[in-house]
Design a protein around this motif. Structure first.
Motif, short mmCIF file in Angstrom:
data_model
loop_
_atom_site.label_atom_id
_atom_site.label_comp_id
_atom_site.label_asym_id
_atom_site.label_seq_id
_atom_site.Cartn_x
_atom_site.Cartn_y
_atom_site.Cartn_z
N ILE A 42 23.02 7.03 9.27
CA ILE A 42 22.10 8.17 9.32
C ILE A 42 20.63 7.76 9.26
O ILE A 42 19.77 8.61 9.12
CB ILE A 42 22.39 9.16 8.17
CG1 ILE A 42 22.29 8.48 6.80
CG2 ILE A 42 23.75 9.82 8.37
CD1 ILE A 42 22.39 9.44 5.63
N SER A 43 20.33 6.47 9.40
CA SER A 43 18.93 6.05 9.29
C SER A 43 18.07 6.68 10.37
O SER A 43 16.88 6.96 10.15
CB SER A 43 18.82 4.52 9.37
OG SER A 43 19.28 4.04 10.62
N LYS A 44 18.62 6.94 11.53
CA LYS A 44 17.84 7.56 12.61
C LYS A 44 17.50 9.01 12.30
O LYS A 44 16.51 9.54 12.80
CB LYS A 44 18.58 7.45 13.94
CG LYS A 44 17.71 7.80 15.15
CD LYS A 44 18.39 7.41 16.44
CE LYS A 44 17.54 7.81 17.63
NZ LYS A 44 16.24 7.11 17.67
N ILE A 45 18.30 9.64 11.45
CA ILE A 45 18.03 11.02 11.07
C ILE A 45 17.00 11.10 9.94
O ILE A 45 16.04 11.86 10.01
CB ILE A 45 19.32 11.73 10.61
CG1 ILE A 45 20.37 11.72 11.72
CG2 ILE A 45 19.05 13.16 10.17
CD1 ILE A 45 21.71 12.27 11.29
N ILE A 46 17.20 10.30 8.90
CA ILE A 46 16.39 10.46 7.68
C ILE A 46 15.20 9.52 7.62
O ILE A 46 14.35 9.67 6.75
CB ILE A 46 17.26 10.26 6.42
CG1 ILE A 46 17.75 8.81 6.32
CG2 ILE A 46 18.42 11.23 6.41
CD1 ILE A 46 18.51 8.51 5.03
N GLY A 47 15.12 8.55 8.56
CA GLY A 47 14.02 7.60 8.51
C GLY A 47 14.34 6.41 7.63
O GLY A 47 15.48 6.22 7.19
N GLU A 48 13.33 5.59 7.37
CA GLU A 48 13.52 4.34 6.66
C GLU A 48 12.53 4.24 5.50
O GLU A 48 11.59 5.02 5.41
CB GLU A 48 13.34 3.16 7.61
CG GLU A 48 14.34 3.15 8.76
CD GLU A 48 13.92 2.26 9.90
OE1 GLU A 48 14.68 2.16 10.88
OE2 GLU A 48 12.80 1.67 9.83
N GLY A 49 12.77 3.27 4.64
CA GLY A 49 11.87 3.03 3.52
C GLY A 49 12.35 3.66 2.23
O GLY A 49 13.37 4.34 2.18
N ILE A 50 11.59 3.40 1.16
CA ILE A 50 11.90 3.93 -0.16
C ILE A 50 10.97 5.08 -0.46
O ILE A 50 9.74 4.94 -0.36
CB ILE A 50 11.74 2.84 -1.24
CG1 ILE A 50 12.60 1.62 -0.91
CG2 ILE A 50 12.10 3.38 -2.62
CD1 ILE A 50 12.34 0.42 -1.79
N THR A 51 11.52 6.22 -0.82
CA THR A 51 10.71 7.39 -1.14
C THR A 51 11.18 7.98 -2.46
O THR A 51 12.24 7.64 -2.98
CB THR A 51 10.81 8.47 -0.04
OG1 THR A 51 12.16 8.92 0.03
CG2 THR A 51 10.37 7.93 1.30
N PRO A 54 0.85 -1.19 0.00
CA PRO A 54 0.00 0.00 0.00
C PRO A 54 0.89 1.24 0.00
O PRO A 54 1.99 1.23 0.55
CB PRO A 54 -0.79 -0.13 1.31
CG PRO A 54 -0.78 -1.59 1.61
CD PRO A 54 0.54 -2.11 1.12
N SER A 55 0.43 2.30 -0.60
CA SER A 55 1.27 3.50 -0.76
C SER A 55 1.44 4.24 0.56
O SER A 55 0.61 4.16 1.46
CB SER A 55 0.65 4.45 -1.79
OG SER A 55 -0.64 4.87 -1.37
N GLY A 56 2.55 4.94 0.65
CA GLY A 56 2.80 5.84 1.77
C GLY A 56 3.10 5.14 3.08
O GLY A 56 3.51 3.99 3.13
N GLN A 114 8.15 1.29 10.22
CA GLN A 114 7.53 2.54 10.63
C GLN A 114 6.41 2.29 11.65
O GLN A 114 6.08 3.16 12.44
CB GLN A 114 6.96 3.26 9.41
CG GLN A 114 8.00 3.69 8.39
CD GLN A 114 8.88 4.82 8.88
OE1 GLN A 114 8.41 5.72 9.57
NE2 GLN A 114 10.16 4.78 8.55
N ASN A 115 5.83 1.12 11.58
CA ASN A 115 4.81 0.70 12.55
C ASN A 115 5.01 -0.79 12.79
O ASN A 115 4.82 -1.59 11.88
CB ASN A 115 3.41 0.98 12.00
CG ASN A 115 2.31 0.61 12.98
OD1 ASN A 115 2.50 -0.24 13.85
ND2 ASN A 115 1.16 1.24 12.85
#
Length: 743
Positions: free
Chosen positions: A297-306, A87-89, A123-124
């Protein structure tokens, strides 16, 4: 010197002050590790070796690492690879069920086992599910569907452990009985618990697996899949499978996708030999390999593909993907001769072009066309079209650091190269970090800083830097920084993408600065890398073509190869604050024995500060001599019978007389630090420092001997304390030199 280790430390410290990008986390409170008691902290305490599709045993923990970004699901349309989509997002971000690791831990004499999985993007922590199948050898006839509508099965699997949220269900496929256990789910951890990030772990009593204390079987086969959970069962078929080696294409998931399409994952398994506990090293492999490493730097920029939106001529334009995983991949080439190497070896970095990734870069090594006796790595660059800026630059340097941590590398023979966009990235990264490399080797690249725009020949030295630029390179505007870094370039005269006038302008700027460079422009090549020339050039810079008879390799161009000089006599370094990425802790503040540079005024994006410093204590290393190579309008390249025109300038060491003196010219700097030990100025004799600055500057000397007396113009002398540091203010010169004496 601003070493790369210091950069990682800066990034690490910066991450501790920033929040993560996850939600829904209910982390248990970690306990102190205790070797006598097996806990979740013990399960995840030791980092894996990082070789994907490989396993090892470390202190009674079995560790298997998977590829990352291979979570594409089953092949349902007949085209290569999986075609499942998330699912998106939020909270999926195109990577919500990507297995990074599977672990199994057992302390001899205990009555339980620990199982754990790590995902690349969480993320969840309630949306993903991981199922681990166990074939304990007791029921080879079993071939049952896995529980909760997982959509897979495997021959001989008796037990399936389904982990999701804070629950783990152990199902006996022989009896259809199940038991629930509490699972420890760690997400969005603090800096001291990053080893637990994105992990889901559970302790299972041996009795639940039909075992007694001290009754461990000789071996198990284990299996693992991951997907999405809807609260009561799998909401989709699996996205990812562990323990399955795949080809170096399409995110290494083509075979996996075909396996998932049939639902039978019997081929995807790992052997856990309990007799190998407590320790078994990861296998030594040669040829092409895949590695993964934890992003700093994953803790700064977050995770996943954007989407990666980049500023191009004032517009924010999506340019393919930004890979922000907890772990990032890179490809590795290990020659057979280096499989068991213990002495330090050379390393080449080979950066991919636009719309490519790390899996596209090592085919010429596989075919044997490139046969250099050195390690080679191909980073992802955090995206297909990052141009190696910001996160892309950090990914390159981090992959390099990871490899150098795990393999024997000669840090003075590390070469940065790349093709097309990777060639442009070579210009950018090498001019930001010249002290890290022995040479820069861009193929079909350029240091052009504007977007597809020619610069008038008479304006090359004063090129206008456009605002909000992103595409292309930032290298040409920083070629001053390459004074001690040789450049070896190749382009095609018929290139429709990188206009040959652009590298010609790079060369003109290098000539203007007196840099060490060589440039081959192939007459009939377009936008492609001549792999035979790449091989010849790699051999040339490695050891001057002396490792073997290499067709097309010209010994006279670099007779002894190239080596990094960590403490050169002259340091020229220019910083442009517009290049900084403060949110990532990415700053450029000096090189070699110069650090702590701060720009005084930045009225425009092109504002810069510059130092040109010479230590005459190292004058025997001054490269004031120049040897002109060519120009030769026609060189026949033997391996392909093609032709190219060639020109270059090589620096020569003049062995000048040394003296205890340092001279520095500063432009638009408010602060700067000189490492006096690395500059060769720690002798007990009298030393002199002469500074010419166009603005008031705070100058710091470090690594001086305690008790050294420092004499300033019109000021009382000061003594250096035990820290070895001393700072003072130098006024704008106004035509006069500022002299400092040290005794």
């Amino acid at each position: 010197m601003k070493t790369y280790a210091a950069v990682l430390l800066t990034l690490s410290l910066l991450t501790s002050a920033c929040g993560g990008g996850s939600s829904g986390s209910t982390n248990p409170t970690p306990t102190e590790p205790n070797d006598d008691v097996f806990t979740v902290e013990r399960l995840w305490r030791d980092a894996g070796f990082g070789l994907a599709a490989a396993d090892e045993v470390v202190d009674n923990v079995y560790i298997a690492m998977d590829y990352v970004y291979d979570d594409k699901g089953a092949n349902t349309n007949g085209l290569p690879g999986g075609d499942s989509s998330y699912p998106s997002g939020e909270p999926y971000f195109g990577n919500a069920a990507d297995i990074v690791e599977i672990r199994l831990g057992h302390q001899p004499g205990s009555d339980s086992l620990w199982f754990g999985s790590r995902l690349n993007t969480v993320q969840n922590p309630t949306v993903a599910v991981v199922a681990i199948g166990i074939d304990d050898g007791s029921s080879p006839e079993i071939y049952n569907d896995w529980p909760f509508a997982a959509g897979v099965k495997a021959k001989g699997v008796r037990y399936v452990l389904t982990l999701r949220g804070t629950t783990a269900t152990l199902t006996d496929l022989k009896t259809s009985q199940s038991q629930d256990f509490y699972a420890e789910n760690y997400n969005d951890t603090g800096e001291t618990a990053r080893n637990l990030e994105n992990t889901l772990s559970v302790e299972i009593p041996m009795a639940a697996l039909g075992l007694k204390r001290e009754q461990m079987p000789p071996e198990w086969r284990i299996y693992a899949v991951s997907g999405l959970w809807n609260g009561s069962q799998w909401s989709t078929p699996p996205f990812d499978v562990a323990f399955y080696e795949d080809d170096f294409t399409n995110w290494q998931q083509n075979k996996q996708a075909d396996l998932l399409a049939g639902g039978d994952i019997s081929e995807a398994n790992a052997h856990v030999h309990f007799s190998e506990f407590p320790n078994r090293r990861s296998p030594v492999r040669t040829g092409q390999q895949a590695r993964i490493y934890p992003s700093p730097i994953s803790k700064i920029i977050g995770e996943g593909i954007t989407e990666w939106k980049q500023g191009i001529q004032g517009l924010e334009i999506p340019t393919l993907n930004h890979y922000r995983g907890l772990y990032l991949p890179y490809s590795v080439w290990i020659p057979e001769s280096l499989g068991e190497a213990s002495t330090p070896q050379a390393l080449f970095l080979f950066l991919h072009g636009a719309s490519q990734n790390h899996l596209d870069m090592l085919n010429a090594f596989e075919s044997g066309t490139v046969n250099v006796p050195a390690y080679t790595i191909a980073p992802l660059g955090a995206g297909e079209l990052s141009f190696y800026k910001e996160e892309g630059e950090i990914d390159v340097l981090s992959a390099m650091q990871d490899f150098m941590t795990h393999y024997p590398i000669d840090a003075d023979r590390v070469f940065l190269s790349g093709l097309s966009m990777g060639g442009q990235g070579t210009f950018s990264i090498a001019t930001h970090w010249p002290e890290l490399f022995a040479g820069a080797i861009p193929f079909i690249g350029t240091g052009q800083s504007t977007f597809n725009e020619d610069i008038p020949i008479d304006e090359i030295g004063n090129e206008k830097i456009p605002e909000q630029r992103w595409m292309n390179s930032t290298g040409r505007e920083l070629l001053e920084n390459a004074h001690n870094l040789p450049w070896r370039m190749q382009n095609g005269m018929l290139d429709p993408i990188v206009n040959p006038t652009w590298p010609a302008q790079d060369v003109m700027r290098m000539q203007e600065l007196g840099n060490d460079y060589q440039w081959a422009l192939f007459h009939t090549e377009t936008h492609n890398v001549n792999a035979s020339y790449q091989n010849a050039l790699y051999h040339q810079v490695l050891n001057g073509c002396q490792s073997a008879e290499i067709p097309g390799c010209v010994l006279s161009r670099d007779p002894n190869g190239l080596r990094r000089d960590t403490n050169p006599a002259r340091v020229i370094y220019k910083i442009i604050p517009f290049h900084f990425t403060e949110r990532l802790g990415l700053r450029y503040e000096g090189a070699y024995w110069v650090s702590g540079m701060e720009v005084k005024e930045t009225p425009s994006d092109g504002s810069f500060g510059l130092v040109d410093a010479t230590s005459f204590a190292l004058a025997h290393k001054l490269k004031t001599g120049r040897e002109t190579l060519g120009p030769d309008p026609l060189v026949i390249f033997e391996p392909t019978l093609g032709s190219y025109q060639f020109q270059g300038v090589r620096h020569l060491n003049n062995e000048e007389q040394t003296s205890p003196r340092l001279e520095a010219r500063l432009e638009n700097l408010s602060a700067i630090t000189f490492d006096m030990a690395r500059a060769g100025l720690t002798q007990n004799e009298s030393r002199e420092v002469i500074i010419n600055t166009d603005t008031e500057t705070q100058v710091t000397f470090k690594n001086l001997k305690a008790g050294t007396a420092v004499y300033y113009p019109d000021k009382d002398p000061m003594l250096v304390n035990d820290s070895g540091f001393i700072s003072f203010t130098v006024p704008a010169s106004q035509g006069e030199m500022y002299r400092v004496e040290l005794e």
